[in-house]
Scaffold this motif. Structure first.
Motif, PDB file in Angstrom:
ATOM      1  N   MET A 117       2.161  -9.783   2.303  1.00 24.06           N
ATOM      2  CA  MET A 117       1.117  -8.872   1.833  1.00 24.06           C
ATOM      3  C   MET A 117       1.033  -7.620   2.712  1.00 24.06           C
ATOM      4  O   MET A 117       0.882  -6.510   2.220  1.00 24.06           O
ATOM      5  N   LEU A 118       1.135  -7.816   4.061  1.00 29.18           N
ATOM      6  CA  LEU A 118       1.058  -6.669   4.958  1.00 29.18           C
ATOM      7  C   LEU A 118       2.203  -5.693   4.714  1.00 29.18           C
ATOM      8  O   LEU A 118       2.019  -4.471   4.750  1.00 29.18           O
ATOM      9  N   LEU A 119       3.401  -6.227   4.446  1.00 28.48           N
ATOM     10  CA  LEU A 119       4.552  -5.368   4.177  1.00 28.48           C
ATOM     11  C   LEU A 119       4.336  -4.566   2.904  1.00 28.48           C
ATOM     12  O   LEU A 119       4.620  -3.357   2.862  1.00 28.48           O
ATOM     13  N   SER A 120       3.819  -5.205   1.868  1.00 33.75           N
ATOM     14  CA  SER A 120       3.598  -4.500   0.606  1.00 33.75           C
ATOM     15  C   SER A 120       2.538  -3.413   0.762  1.00 33.75           C
ATOM     16  O   SER A 120       2.673  -2.313   0.214  1.00 33.75           O
ATOM     17  N   ILE A 121       1.469  -3.682   1.530  1.00 35.94           N
ATOM     18  CA  ILE A 121       0.444  -2.667   1.753  1.00 35.94           C
ATOM     19  C   ILE A 121       1.019  -1.485   2.526  1.00 35.94           C
ATOM     20  O   ILE A 121       0.693  -0.319   2.258  1.00 35.94           O
ATOM     21  N   ALA A 122       1.905  -1.766   3.499  1.00 31.58           N
ATOM     22  CA  ALA A 122       2.556  -0.687   4.248  1.00 31.58           C
ATOM     23  C   ALA A 122       3.382   0.193   3.317  1.00 31.58           C
ATOM     24  O   ALA A 122       3.400   1.425   3.445  1.00 31.58           O
ATOM     25  N   VAL A 123       4.064  -0.439   2.356  1.00 35.58           N
ATOM     26  CA  VAL A 123       4.842   0.317   1.366  1.00 35.58           C
ATOM     27  C   VAL A 123       3.921   1.205   0.541  1.00 35.58           C
ATOM     28  O   VAL A 123       4.212   2.379   0.284  1.00 35.58           O
ATOM     29  N   TYR A 124       2.784   0.657   0.123  1.00 37.77           N
ATOM     30  CA  TYR A 124       1.840   1.423  -0.684  1.00 37.77           C
ATOM     31  C   TYR A 124       1.229   2.573   0.117  1.00 37.77           C
ATOM     32  O   TYR A 124       0.950   3.643  -0.433  1.00 37.77           O
ATOM     33  N   CYS A 125       1.021   2.375   1.407  1.00 33.67           N
ATOM     34  CA  CYS A 125       0.500   3.456   2.250  1.00 33.67           C
ATOM     35  C   CYS A 125       1.509   4.602   2.337  1.00 33.67           C
ATOM     36  O   CYS A 125       1.133   5.779   2.266  1.00 33.67           O
ATOM     37  N   ALA A 126       2.792   4.256   2.510  1.00 36.97           N
ATOM     38  CA  ALA A 126       3.829   5.287   2.578  1.00 36.97           C
ATOM     39  C   ALA A 126       3.906   6.049   1.259  1.00 36.97           C
ATOM     40  O   ALA A 126       4.030   7.288   1.236  1.00 36.97           O
TER      41      ALA A 126
END
Length: 266
Positions: free
Chosen positions: A1-10
């Motif tokens: 989940m943290l990785l996906s949120i980081a992708v969405y932030c970028a």
């Protein structure tokens, strides 16, 4: 989940800059990127496009406010035009979301790709309006707003790819057209978000943490960053040659469109 949120932030950082720089709301990039990201997360194929459209619309509510305020401070928003076009925008966008919910995901993707190529053709054409063309009255603005709203809801954008050419065609100066388009993005996103939420409540095969057809983790990641980068794009628009930037953006859209078309057909 943290990785996906980081992708969405970028993705949100990129979309925010585009919102301020080109007045496109970022949705024209957010939607295909969300489609790829949702596929990577293994979401059910029949819901991916609707989730991408609904989440894109919701994110644009925030980026449009930040971007339009930045343009307004620079005197680049025609508030009278934005007010006149809003009623048609609200009705058209809300109704368009109901149409989108009835279209099979594959055809919705193909429609989105066709729209991308239309955007590219407009960016590269360099057509100039007649010097005598003026902004229409309330009826004309309402009709234009309805059309912009319907199409925007079907492709999950803030309307800039339609409203900017519309304003330019009626001899609104480039920077004011971009700023006004950013302001128009809020009623489009508000009505579109509401429509996708209503249509998605109770729908089958939605992932956890979704509210209607809005995927909340993606919305959080997009909004957390894009609201801060949209003013940066607005400031850049004051100094860089926007027409040349639009041509570079058109090349990016071609690449994205070809990729989406391939996945929709094969």
């Amino acid at each position: 989940m943290l990785l996906s949120i980081a992708v969405y932030c970028a993705l949100g950082a990129f979309a925010g800059i585009l919102a301020g720089l080109l007045g496109v709301g970022g949705g024209i990039v957010i939607v295909p990127m969300l489609v790829f990201a949702f596929g990577w997360q293994g979401f059910p194929p029949e819901t991916i496009m609707l989730l991408a459209l609904g989440t894109s619309m919701s994110s644009i509510m925030f980026t449009s406010v930040s971007s339009s305020l930045a343009h307004g401070r620079n005197g680049n928003v025609a508030w009278g035009v934005a007010k006149g076009i809003t009623p048609g925008i609200l009705v058209g966008t809300f109704c368009g979301s109901f149409v989108a919910a009835q279209i099979p995901a594959r055809y919705l993707q193909i429609f989105f790709v066709c729209f991308l190529f239309f955007v590219v053709s407009q960016m590269l054409s360099g057509k100039k309006p007649k010097p005598s063309r003026q902004i229409p009255g309330f009826a004309g603005l309402s009709a234009a707003g309805g059309i912009i709203g319907v199409v925007s809801s079907l492709v999950g954008i803030g309307g800039g790819t339609l409203s900017v050419p519309f304003l330019l065609w009626h001899n609104v100066e480039m920077r004011k057209a971009i700023g006004t388009s950013a302001a128009i993005g809020f009623p489009i996103a508000l009505a579109g978000s509401l429509g996708y939420i209503v249509n998605g409540i109770g729908a089958a095969h939605r992932p956890d943490y979704s509210f209607g057809y809005v995927y909340l983790p993606a919305l959080f990641g997009l909004v957390a960053v894009s609201m801060f980068t949209a003013p940066i794009g607005a400031r850049i628009a004051q100094t860089l040659p926007v027409p040349q930037l639009k041509k570079c953006f058109a090349v990016l859209l071609i690449v994205v469109g070809v990729r989406m078309l391939y996945k929709a057909l094969f």
